[in-house]
Design a protein around this motif. Sequence first.
Motif, PDB file in Angstrom:
ATOM      1  N   VAL A 148      81.334  29.510  40.305  1.00 31.95           N
ATOM      2  CA  VAL A 148      80.370  28.528  39.833  1.00 31.95           C
ATOM      3  C   VAL A 148      78.984  29.149  39.947  1.00 31.95           C
ATOM      4  N   ALA A 149      78.172  28.993  38.916  1.00 34.18           N
ATOM      5  CA  ALA A 149      76.777  29.441  38.975  1.00 34.18           C
ATOM      6  C   ALA A 149      75.940  28.293  39.538  1.00 34.18           C
ATOM      7  N   TRP A 150      74.951  28.629  40.355  1.00 32.81           N
ATOM      8  CA  TRP A 150      74.064  27.644  40.968  1.00 32.81           C
ATOM      9  C   TRP A 150      72.637  28.164  40.854  1.00 32.81           C
ATOM     10  N   THR A 151      71.710  27.283  40.458  1.00 30.97           N
ATOM     11  CA  THR A 151      70.296  27.638  40.386  1.00 30.97           C
ATOM     12  C   THR A 151      69.535  26.746  41.351  1.00 30.97           C
ATOM     13  N   CYS A 152      68.789  27.370  42.255  1.00 30.69           N
ATOM     14  CA  CYS A 152      68.024  26.626  43.257  1.00 30.69           C
ATOM     15  C   CYS A 152      66.961  25.762  42.574  1.00 30.69           C
ATOM     16  N   PRO A 153      66.948  24.459  42.851  1.00 30.14           N
ATOM     17  CA  PRO A 153      65.942  23.580  42.249  1.00 30.14           C
ATOM     18  C   PRO A 153      64.515  23.887  42.709  1.00 30.14           C
ATOM     19  N   ARG A 154      64.352  24.600  43.822  1.00 27.25           N
ATOM     20  CA  ARG A 154      63.017  24.885  44.348  1.00 27.25           C
ATOM     21  C   ARG A 154      62.467  26.233  43.898  1.00 27.25           C
ATOM     22  N   CYS A 155      63.268  27.300  44.062  1.00 28.47           N
ATOM     23  CA  CYS A 155      62.733  28.644  43.773  1.00 28.47           C
ATOM     24  C   CYS A 155      63.289  29.255  42.489  1.00 28.47           C
ATOM     25  N   GLY A 156      64.339  28.678  41.912  1.00 28.37           N
ATOM     26  CA  GLY A 156      64.915  29.210  40.684  1.00 28.37           C
ATOM     27  C   GLY A 156      65.909  30.342  40.888  1.00 28.37           C
ATOM     28  N   ASN A 157      66.166  30.737  42.133  1.00 31.45           N
ATOM     29  CA  ASN A 157      67.143  31.780  42.404  1.00 31.45           C
ATOM     30  C   ASN A 157      68.514  31.350  41.880  1.00 31.45           C
ATOM     31  N   GLN A 158      69.253  32.301  41.318  1.00 34.21           N
ATOM     32  CA  GLN A 158      70.593  32.011  40.824  1.00 34.21           C
ATOM     33  C   GLN A 158      71.619  32.737  41.684  1.00 34.21           C
TER      34      GLN A 158
END
Length: 103
Positions: A31-41
């Motif tokens: 699963v891909a996840w993108t941090c809502p705060r910093c945008g890190n994937q």
Amino acid sequence: MLIPCFACESRFRPDEYFRACHDYRRGMDLVAWTCPRCGNQDELRVLPGELGFGYSQRGRFAICDRVRVPGLRRRRQDLWLDISLDSKVWRVSSRPRQLVGAH
């Protein structure tokens, strides 16, 4: 229960964390996840009771870090992954892959 972003060290409640999941890769079970705060994937594997973080190498996924999430469950479908915790369910859909040379 708070789940961390390894890049910015922000912590998220499960609902906020799993709503930021996208693009289930069924073949690799990732699963891909993108941090809502910093945008890190990040790519992660959802396992019973935990999340596995790592990296893809030679067609395999090596888990380096694990985050325990008691009660976490998963159910694989053909085109999506259902992630459940307590009575909540988050569906992560597969994104259709483009074939090389397709017009």
